[in-house]
Design a protein around this motif. Structure first.
Motif, mmCIF file in Angstrom:
data_model
loop_
_atom_site.group_PDB
_atom_site.id
_atom_site.type_symbol
_atom_site.label_atom_id
_atom_site.label_comp_id
_atom_site.label_asym_id
_atom_site.label_seq_id
_atom_site.Cartn_x
_atom_site.Cartn_y
_atom_site.Cartn_z
ATOM 1 N N GLU A 691 18.871 12.181 -16.973
ATOM 2 C CA GLU A 691 17.485 11.783 -17.134
ATOM 3 C C GLU A 691 16.728 11.969 -15.827
ATOM 4 O O GLU A 691 17.295 11.852 -14.742
ATOM 5 N N SER A 692 15.444 12.219 -15.939
ATOM 6 C CA SER A 692 14.642 12.517 -14.751
ATOM 7 C C SER A 692 14.256 11.259 -13.966
ATOM 8 O O SER A 692 13.935 11.363 -12.775
ATOM 9 N N LEU A 693 14.306 10.069 -14.608
ATOM 10 C CA LEU A 693 13.830 8.860 -13.944
ATOM 11 C C LEU A 693 14.617 8.538 -12.666
ATOM 12 O O LEU A 693 13.991 8.259 -11.624
ATOM 13 N N PRO A 694 15.984 8.572 -12.662
ATOM 14 C CA PRO A 694 16.693 8.300 -11.397
ATOM 15 C C PRO A 694 16.314 9.289 -10.299
ATOM 16 O O PRO A 694 16.159 8.905 -9.139
ATOM 17 N N GLY A 695 16.180 10.569 -10.664
ATOM 18 C CA GLY A 695 15.785 11.557 -9.674
ATOM 19 C C GLY A 695 14.387 11.318 -9.139
ATOM 20 O O GLY A 695 14.122 11.502 -7.945
ATOM 21 N N LEU A 696 13.478 10.892 -10.022
ATOM 22 C CA LEU A 696 12.111 10.614 -9.601
ATOM 23 C C LEU A 696 12.079 9.420 -8.647
ATOM 24 O O LEU A 696 11.381 9.436 -7.617
ATOM 25 N N LEU A 777 26.416 18.135 -1.636
ATOM 26 C CA LEU A 777 26.151 18.627 -0.285
ATOM 27 C C LEU A 777 24.952 17.906 0.315
ATOM 28 O O LEU A 777 24.978 17.504 1.489
ATOM 29 N N HIS A 778 23.913 17.728 -0.496
ATOM 30 C CA HIS A 778 22.750 16.990 -0.003
ATOM 31 C C HIS A 778 23.131 15.550 0.324
ATOM 32 O O HIS A 778 22.686 14.985 1.343
ATOM 33 N N GLY A 779 23.979 14.957 -0.507
ATOM 34 C CA GLY A 779 24.422 13.588 -0.242
ATOM 35 C C GLY A 779 25.190 13.472 1.063
ATOM 36 O O GLY A 779 25.050 12.489 1.802
ATOM 37 N N PHE A 811 15.942 12.994 15.466
ATOM 38 C CA PHE A 811 16.486 12.503 14.205
ATOM 39 C C PHE A 811 15.477 12.669 13.082
ATOM 40 O O PHE A 811 15.831 13.034 11.953
ATOM 41 N N GLY A 812 14.206 12.435 13.401
ATOM 42 C CA GLY A 812 13.160 12.599 12.395
ATOM 43 C C GLY A 812 13.087 14.023 11.871
ATOM 44 O O GLY A 812 12.886 14.239 10.662
ATOM 45 N N LEU A 813 13.241 15.010 12.747
ATOM 46 C CA LEU A 813 13.234 16.405 12.291
ATOM 47 C C LEU A 813 14.336 16.636 11.261
ATOM 48 O O LEU A 813 14.115 17.273 10.219
ATOM 49 N N TYR A 814 15.526 16.130 11.560
ATOM 50 C CA TYR A 814 16.649 16.281 10.624
ATOM 51 C C TYR A 814 16.375 15.549 9.314
ATOM 52 O O TYR A 814 16.577 16.092 8.222
ATOM 53 N N TRP A 815 15.891 14.314 9.413
ATOM 54 C CA TRP A 815 15.697 13.501 8.214
ATOM 55 C C TRP A 815 14.595 14.087 7.325
ATOM 56 O O TRP A 815 14.723 14.101 6.096
ATOM 57 N N HIS A 816 13.537 14.590 7.951
ATOM 58 C CA HIS A 816 12.466 15.216 7.160
ATOM 59 C C HIS A 816 12.995 16.447 6.441
ATOM 60 O O HIS A 816 12.627 16.717 5.282
ATOM 61 N N TRP A 822 15.519 17.797 -0.848
ATOM 62 C CA TRP A 822 15.557 17.060 -2.119
ATOM 63 C C TRP A 822 14.348 17.390 -2.990
ATOM 64 O O TRP A 822 14.442 17.425 -4.216
ATOM 65 N N VAL A 823 13.204 17.632 -2.369
ATOM 66 C CA VAL A 823 12.006 17.992 -3.130
ATOM 67 C C VAL A 823 12.243 19.281 -3.920
ATOM 68 O O VAL A 823 11.699 19.462 -5.013
ATOM 69 N N PHE A 824 13.081 20.189 -3.407
ATOM 70 C CA PHE A 824 13.435 21.405 -4.144
ATOM 71 C C PHE A 824 14.510 21.127 -5.189
ATOM 72 O O PHE A 824 14.501 21.719 -6.278
ATOM 73 N N LEU A 825 15.448 20.246 -4.878
ATOM 74 C CA LEU A 825 16.554 19.977 -5.812
ATOM 75 C C LEU A 825 16.089 19.183 -7.025
ATOM 76 O O LEU A 825 16.629 19.364 -8.128
#
Length: 832
Positions: A691-696, A777-779, A811-816, A822-825
């Motif tokens: 379902e899309s809700l958890p991803g949203l 991998l993202h996780g 760290f912010g550069l990495y985190w962003h 994730w916005v693509f995934l």
């Protein structure tokens, strides 16, 4: 730990971060792997002595072929070149060291322990036997089921991690630490070749890293990218050769750089058409990523695309023609000195020309249909890769006096060259004569037996020639003549301006080319203030410069010295090796039971010791990573340097940019693989697995966490310790929330809906593989970010980052970046 023990101490070589020491370690280790891979080659040649020979079994022969290819391409050729890069690039650009000394040491130890893992794979039921290109589906457990096969793949993964660290380091160093007055076009040709090489490595090895992670998931987790998909074999071909063809130039370019230096030194002439040679190198570097598909002419790719790839393949030969003519004209206009280094460089040019001409045949679709899979390819490949790398042997003789202070025996050097050149052509030219022999097959037409026997004799002559070099260099190191600072008449690069061997920190004072020639400037340093330029009378001058008040360049008479020693690169690499060794034992025949839920994921082992190694290695990884972060290691930036095109960018930030550029390719490869497989499976036949809700919700959570990182940086700017702790703590909570939702989602899909990556489970294993592996991998990136955030929180609690908030910014550069991925995934897996 910052002071180095003496070179006679074993501890020195375990803790050193000095670029010259690392270069020596690379050189010695790569020569060991030359012997290792050479033994494999001689076993192959003995098998080919007679078409009925069975010195090796069929499986053992395939293992020898695979191990020989992997060792020579990855563990010998590239590290052999980067031994010289480590030692001489900082000297040639006027730097004290590479930008990140500990990262440099880490890259070496990752390289060494990855080679140990590869060696251990022989004792894990047999190493990989799928060929060095590891074509699917031969690379999956169904066809190569041994633990050693998985171990070899994880060894290559570890090697690529070390390469990534080295690549980021060299790119940052060359772009950030060039001496004052040394523009990008003024760099020595060897340094130029390394710069082009590491730019290619940044993207090519990222694609290989992605391929290794996907293949590792297929073997360890049971995903089915390459075994159960209709286009799995074609997908592997695209991923592998997007790396594989640039790798040819990654191996050749450092040898080309050595060739260019040696031709100038021993002809007494500057390189003819130097500007055009640099342009040609840049063109080749770009074009190398546009020709990979000519390795796939025999696949089902349509003819129009194949024709386009044929045109780009033929086109890449044009800048190479320019390089060859520049080298020839340089010799024609000079007075050649036929020393041992020059003979090897000139021999490399001859061998490479023959390799290049024969490669044009393979670039034509029609001829490729005839030659593909034959010894013509094997011969061409060796004339290009090993033939070009012959110049690196010349580099050993050329720089041996600088590295040791001793001269080699010229007569023995020339004997080595003659023996090497005759043996080389005997073994590899014989392959052109017997080109109809199928590659990787030891049974052949008996009519070719005399030719193969001549090739076997040549192989032993070629292998024996290196022992002449070993004896020559060992004898010379012990009892050779003193070389002085510069034994060559026409050398013109900066490494020859310092004693042999160079001192620990390279320079007597700051090197500068501001006047148009190399000079050593003694800067004026006020008490407690930043370095400033001084005039000839020692008075401070204020025009220009890039000094940072919180980073003072350390000279022997200043208060704070650069650090040169750390045990943590060694320890971190050892922990990684232990973890991957343990991981190699998973997914075999006996179930590793920690309850039925874990067994359902397909995690199995043959020996209960493998999980122990994996857990111990993982714990050691976390521990050594924390100790690395807490260590007081000082690596100052160069105060006065040419930094085009990155003027004004601090070196750690620049390194982070390069790392993230590489990571873009990694995720790009994963997303491209998902799209490729989905098109092959039928795009419209797939529905979202969940379902899309958890991803949203998770999208909202991650984007919010990016905002809190920005607030942490603002709080640090304002000197608010409580604000930093509150916002970093919020970021950690949001990151953990993201992981908790993702784990709940996975649990629901696996245990309530039966969607697993097992090929025999309920649901579509292809779609499930893509979903779990890519989001997994993202996780892992999220977990890594949380570990860093936790470390920053601990340091902020101690009062750090209020005066220097750059760690939070990095760290912010990495985190962003993680959030943007994730916005693509999210739409790929939850909406489309």
């Amino acid at each position: 730990m910052s002071e180095l023990p003496p070179t006679t101490s074993v501890r020195r070589w375990l803790v050193t971060t000095n670029h010259k020491d690392i270069g020596i370690l690379y050189l010695i280790t790569s020569l060991f792997f030359l012997l290792f891979g050479g033994v494999m080659a001689l076993l192959i040649r003995l098998q080919l002595w007679d078409p009925a020979n069975h010195i090796l079994s069929g499986l053992a022969y395939n293992e020898a072929v695979t191990a020989h290819g992997l060792i020579m391409v990855f563990w010998f050729l590239s590290p052999f070149a980067f031994a010289f890069a480590n030692y001489f690039v900082p000297l040639q650009i006027g730097a004290d060291d590479l930008a990140f000394p500990r990262l440099n040491a880490l890259s070496y130890w990752m390289y060494l322990f990855s080679g140990v893992l590869l060696g251990l794979s022989f004792f894990q039921g047999g190493t990989l036997s799928a060929g060095w290109t590891m074509y699917a589906p031969l690379n999956v457990p169904m066809y190569t089921p041994t633990i050693g096969s998985t171990g070899a793949i994880l060894a290559l993964f570890m090697f690529v991690v070390g390469v990534t660290a080295s690549t980021v380091n060299f790119l940052t160093s060359i772009h950030h630490s060039r001496a004052e007055g040394m523009g990008i076009m003024d760099m020595p040709m060897f340094t130029w070749s390394i710069l082009a090489t590491v730019w290619m490595m940044l993207f090519a090895f990222a694609a290989l890293l992605a391929a290794m992670m996907i293949l590792g998931a297929d073997r360890v987790l049971g995903s089915v990218y390459f075994s159960a998909t209709e286009g799995g074999s074609l997908l592997w071909g695209h991923l592998w050769w997007f790396f594989g063809h640039p790798e040819v130039y990654i191996v050749f370019f450092p040898a080309l750089g050595v060739m260019l230096e040696l031709f100038q030194t021993f002809s007494g002439r500057r390189l003819v058409g130097r500007k055009w040679v640099i342009i040609a190198i840049c063109l080749i570097a770009v074009q190398s990523f546009l020709v990979w598909m000519h390795h796939m002419f025999l696949t089902t790719i349509n003819l129009e695309i194949k024709t386009l790839m044929m045109a780009t393949t033929i086109g890449i030969s044009l800048p190479f023609d320019l390089l060859v003519f520049a080298l020839i004209y340089t010799l024609m206009k000079g007075r050649i000195q036929f020393t041992t280094p020059f003979l090897f460089a000139f021999g490399a040019l001859l061998l490479f020309i023959l390799g290049g001409i024969t490669g044009v045949f393979l670039g034509a679709i029609v001829l490729d249909y005839e030659f593909r899979g034959t010894y013509w390819v094997v011969a061409h490949f060796h004339y290009v890769m090993f033939g070009g790398a012959t110049a690196l042997v010349g580099g050993v003789y050329y720089w041996f006096p600088k590295m040791t202070g001793k001269m080699y025996d010229e007569f023995l050097g020339k004997v080595h060259f003659v023996t090497f050149f005759l043996g080389f052509n005997a073994v590899y030219f014989s392959m052109f004569l017997a080109w109809e022999t199928p590659r990787r097959v030891f049974e052949y037409n008996p009519a070719f037996q005399p030719i193969h026997q001549a090739g076997t004799v040549g192989a032993f002559v070629l292998g024996g020639s290196f022992f002449i070099m070993f004896y020559n260099l060992a004898k010379s190191y012990v009892a050779g003549e003193d070389a002085g600072e510069n034994p060559w008449d026409y050398s013109r690069t900066a490494e020859w301006a310092v004693p042999s061997p160079p001192p620990l920190e390279n320079w007597p004072n700051r090197p500068s080319y501001a006047s148009g020639k190399l000079e050593f400037v003694k800067d004026y340093v006020p008490d407690g203030g930043p370095a400033v330029r001084a005039d000839e009378n020692g008075n401070a001058v204020t025009d220009g410069g890039d000094a940072h008040s919180n980073h003072i360049r350390a000279y022997p008479h200043w208060d704070k010295h650069p650090s040169h020693a750390s045990i943590w690169p060694f320890a971190l690499s050892l922990a990684t090796g232990i973890f991957l060794f343990g991981l190699s034992g998973f997914r075999e025949t006996v179930t590793f039971t920690l309850g039925e839920s874990l067994a359902a994921t397909g995690l199995t082992v043959t020996n209960p010791m493998y999980p122990v190694f994996a857990v111990l290695g993982l714990l050691a990884l976390v521990y050594t990573g924390v100790k690395w972060g807490l260590e007081d290691f000082y690596a100052p930036p160069t105060e006065f340097a040419e930094r085009w095109p990155f003027n004004g960018v601090e070196k750690v930030k620049l390194g982070m940019w390069f790392f993230l550029a590489s990571d873009v390719i990694v995720f790009g490869a994963f997303i491209s693989a998902a799209v490729f497989i989905r098109f092959n499976a039928g795009w419209r036949t797939w529905q979202p697995l969940t379902e899309s809700l958890p991803g949203l919700i998770n999208t909202f959570v991650l984007l919010t966490s990016s905002f809190t990182v920005i607030l942490a940086l603002v709080a640090a700017h304002r000197g608010s310790r409580k604000g930093v702790l509150a916002t970093l703590g919020t970021t950690i909570v949001l990151g953990c929330t993201f992981l908790a939702i993702k784990l709940w989602e996975w649990h629901h899909e696996i245990f309530h809906r039966g969607v697993t990556i097992s090929a025999n489970a309920h649901g579509d294993p292809i779609q499930a593989s893509i979903y779990y592996v890519t989001t997994g991998l993202h996780g892992i990136h999220v977990v890594g970010g949380l570990l860093i955030a936790g470390f920053l929180f601990y340091r902020a609690y101690q009062g750090a980052y209020l005066d220097d908030n750059r760690p939070i910014e990095y760290f912010g550069l990495y985190w962003h970046f993680v959030d943007i991925v994730w916005v693509f995934l999210f739409p790929l897996f939850y909406l489309f």
